[in-house]
Enzyme design. Sequence first.
Site, PDB file in Angstrom:
ATOM      1  N   TYR A   4      52.782  27.297  57.995  1.00  0.00           N
ATOM      2  CA  TYR A   4      52.683  28.902  57.240  1.00  0.00           C
ATOM      3  C   TYR A   4      53.054  28.858  57.944  1.00  0.00           C
ATOM      4  O   TYR A   4      53.970  30.081  58.100  1.00  0.00           O
ATOM      5  CB  TYR A   4      51.578  28.812  56.535  1.00  0.00           C
ATOM      6  CG  TYR A   4      51.068  30.181  55.983  1.00  0.00           C
ATOM      7  CD1 TYR A   4      52.106  30.946  55.385  1.00  0.00           C
ATOM      8  CD2 TYR A   4      49.999  30.680  56.428  1.00  0.00           C
ATOM      9  CE1 TYR A   4      51.813  32.426  54.816  1.00  0.00           C
ATOM     10  CE2 TYR A   4      50.594  32.498  56.319  1.00  0.00           C
ATOM     11  CZ  TYR A   4      50.490  33.105  55.425  1.00  0.00           C
ATOM     12  OH  TYR A   4      50.364  34.424  55.120  1.00  0.00           O
ATOM     13  N   GLY A  17      56.448  38.696  42.846  1.00  0.00           N
ATOM     14  CA  GLY A  17      55.216  38.254  43.565  1.00  0.00           C
ATOM     15  C   GLY A  17      53.812  39.518  43.347  1.00  0.00           C
ATOM     16  O   GLY A  17      53.413  39.448  44.060  1.00  0.00           O
ATOM     17  N   ASP A  55      62.113  33.569  39.364  1.00  0.00           N
ATOM     18  CA  ASP A  55      61.871  32.743  40.570  1.00  0.00           C
ATOM     19  C   ASP A  55      62.671  33.355  41.110  1.00  0.00           C
ATOM     20  O   ASP A  55      64.046  33.387  41.599  1.00  0.00           O
ATOM     21  CB  ASP A  55      62.434  31.420  40.112  1.00  0.00           C
ATOM     22  CG  ASP A  55      62.332  30.735  41.100  1.00  0.00           C
ATOM     23  OD1 ASP A  55      61.927  30.583  42.284  1.00  0.00           O
ATOM     24  OD2 ASP A  55      62.451  29.135  40.226  1.00  0.00           O
ATOM     25  N   GLY A  90      50.561  38.625  42.299  1.00  0.00           N
ATOM     26  CA  GLY A  90      49.084  37.527  43.471  1.00  0.00           C
ATOM     27  C   GLY A  90      48.121  38.773  44.167  1.00  0.00           C
ATOM     28  O   GLY A  90      47.959  39.623  43.744  1.00  0.00           O
ATOM     29  N   GLN A  91      48.006  38.218  45.296  1.00  0.00           N
ATOM     30  CA  GLN A  91      46.593  38.781  45.561  1.00  0.00           C
ATOM     31  C   GLN A  91      46.878  40.401  46.162  1.00  0.00           C
ATOM     32  O   GLN A  91      46.527  40.891  46.278  1.00  0.00           O
ATOM     33  CB  GLN A  91      46.167  37.854  46.608  1.00  0.00           C
ATOM     34  CG  GLN A  91      44.142  38.797  47.200  1.00  0.00           C
ATOM     35  CD  GLN A  91      44.390  38.536  47.975  1.00  0.00           C
ATOM     36  OE1 GLN A  91      44.979  37.436  49.562  1.00  0.00           O
ATOM     37  NE2 GLN A  91      43.294  38.512  49.206  1.00  0.00           N
ATOM     38  N   ASP A  96      57.883  37.848  38.394  1.00  0.00           N
ATOM     39  CA  ASP A  96      56.097  37.110  39.349  1.00  0.00           C
ATOM     40  C   ASP A  96      57.150  35.716  38.443  1.00  0.00           C
ATOM     41  O   ASP A  96      57.847  36.231  37.440  1.00  0.00           O
ATOM     42  CB  ASP A  96      55.244  37.219  39.153  1.00  0.00           C
ATOM     43  CG  ASP A  96      54.085  36.350  40.291  1.00  0.00           C
ATOM     44  OD1 ASP A  96      55.228  35.061  40.550  1.00  0.00           O
ATOM     45  OD2 ASP A  96      53.080  36.814  40.546  1.00  0.00           O
ATOM     46  N   ILE A  97      56.199  34.663  39.561  1.00  0.00           N
ATOM     47  CA  ILE A  97      57.048  33.546  38.702  1.00  0.00           C
ATOM     48  C   ILE A  97      56.427  33.370  36.911  1.00  0.00           C
ATOM     49  O   ILE A  97      57.068  32.153  36.239  1.00  0.00           O
ATOM     50  CB  ILE A  97      56.447  32.003  39.872  1.00  0.00           C
ATOM     51  CG1 ILE A  97      57.815  30.713  38.927  1.00  0.00           C
ATOM     52  CG2 ILE A  97      55.577  31.808  39.905  1.00  0.00           C
ATOM     53  CD1 ILE A  97      58.876  30.555  39.815  1.00  0.00           C
ATOM     54  N   ARG A  98      55.197  33.608  37.229  1.00  0.00           N
ATOM     55  CA  ARG A  98      55.294  33.465  35.695  1.00  0.00           C
ATOM     56  C   ARG A  98      54.164  34.860  35.150  1.00  0.00           C
ATOM     57  O   ARG A  98      54.000  35.494  36.126  1.00  0.00           O
ATOM     58  CB  ARG A  98      53.905  32.054  35.495  1.00  0.00           C
ATOM     59  CG  ARG A  98      53.220  32.271  36.995  1.00  0.00           C
ATOM     60  CD  ARG A  98      52.116  30.972  36.158  1.00  0.00           C
ATOM     61  NE  ARG A  98      52.746  29.768  36.311  1.00  0.00           N
ATOM     62  CZ  ARG A  98      52.340  29.441  38.004  1.00  0.00           C
ATOM     63  NH1 ARG A  98      51.883  30.051  38.664  1.00  0.00           N
ATOM     64  NH2 ARG A  98      53.376  28.927  38.443  1.00  0.00           N
ATOM     65  N   LYS A 141      55.980  31.710  58.612  1.00  0.00           N
ATOM     66  CA  LYS A 141      56.007  33.307  58.912  1.00  0.00           C
ATOM     67  C   LYS A 141      57.031  33.562  60.615  1.00  0.00           C
ATOM     68  O   LYS A 141      57.909  34.116  60.788  1.00  0.00           O
ATOM     69  CB  LYS A 141      54.818  33.524  59.361  1.00  0.00           C
ATOM     70  CG  LYS A 141      54.554  33.741  58.120  1.00  0.00           C
ATOM     71  CD  LYS A 141      55.210  34.446  57.388  1.00  0.00           C
ATOM     72  CE  LYS A 141      54.132  34.116  55.053  1.00  0.00           C
ATOM     73  NZ  LYS A 141      55.269  35.992  54.277  1.00  0.00           N
TER      74      LYS A 141
HETATM   75  C1  AKB Z   1      45.819  32.429  54.572  1.00  0.00           C
HETATM   76  O1  AKB Z   1      44.809  32.832  55.328  1.00  0.00           O
HETATM   77  O2  AKB Z   1      46.813  32.375  54.798  1.00  0.00           O
HETATM   78  C2  AKB Z   1      46.458  34.333  54.617  1.00  0.00           C
HETATM   79  C3  AKB Z   1      46.766  34.991  56.015  1.00  0.00           C
HETATM   80  C4  AKB Z   1      45.937  35.422  57.211  1.00  0.00           C
HETATM   81  O3  AKB Z   1      47.954  34.816  56.044  1.00  0.00           O
HETATM   82  N1  AKB Z   1      44.974  35.126  53.795  1.00  0.00           N
END
Ligand code: AKB
Length: 321
Positions: free
Chosen positions: A143, A9, A53, A12-13, A35-37, A147
């Site tokens: 998400y 990744g 990937d 990414g950011q 990264d994937i691309r 996590k």
């Molecule tokens: C999100 O907003 O999903 C992320 C995080 C807080 O993990 N920036």
Amino acid sequence: MIPKILIIGACGQIGSELTIKLRLKHGNENVIASDIREGDEFVVKSGPFEILDATNLDALEDVIQYYEITEVYLMAAMLSATSERFPMKGWNLNMETLFNVLNLAKDGKIDKIFWPSSIAVFGPTTPKFDTPQHTIMEPATVYGISKQTGERWCEYYHKRYGVDVRSLRYPGLLSYKTLPGGGTTDYAIDIFHEALNNKTYECFLSKDTSLPMMYMEDAIDATIKIMSADSKRIKVRSSYNLAAISFTPEELYLSIKNHIPEFTISYQPDFRQAIADSWPSSIDDSKAREDWGWENNYNLEEITEIMIDGLSPKRIIEFEG
Ligand code: AKB
């Protein structure tokens, strides 16, 4: 010994800034970006880069063997807002990549893993202010569930198989160098782009939604610090609370308005409001400070100044040039 690092990744950011910092520290050839691309040109061109990937275990193992990788930073993830739109995709990506990396470490194919967690592991029943390291965790988002589950598995793999996995619960991260990708805290970056380009911003969270936030450089420093710390100092093997500052959209707006007096804001909360409402407003990160010496450096005024300066046309030309 110089580690041989794989960043998954890397475009990414967080990944793109982390890759550059690690290349400066360990040498470009010792930090393999993947990264994937293809994405960020500097990341792709400043050292080895692989299209990868990481849900594909064989492909991941090939890269690890080819470069004789010792450490993996698994930065690929689907964030909170996008995962609510694509729940199974979010769950599969976030869990499969983690299991692949944990199992490679369990089999002795890598020595150390960094895996980011998030304030999203907390939920509506968690104490909202100064959220402790150990507390009620009933995340209400896909998400957050991924996590929190990931944290349990990290701790399990450490205790059961001795896997050296280290993790931080990142708050919302701000940077002018990279765009955010599908999070709930993204407003805090969008607002700067709109303030500079259009002098007005419609915020998708309400004016008084206070969330934990951090400047990207602090987050990268924390990541490198926890990975460099002596293993004995890492006493939490699920994930460490990590904090810097908290602010509301209105507080951020006023801070930007000090630099751009004509800037205006309106509030139009959407589905992301419920996500933000389920997260803490502030975090107690004393355990990270005690165990391995974490310290943050940037406050809201400093971040505002850096963001505005970094996004001004002059700086963009410098950065691209
Ligand atoms: C999100 O907003 O999903 C992320 C995080 C807080 O993990 N920036």
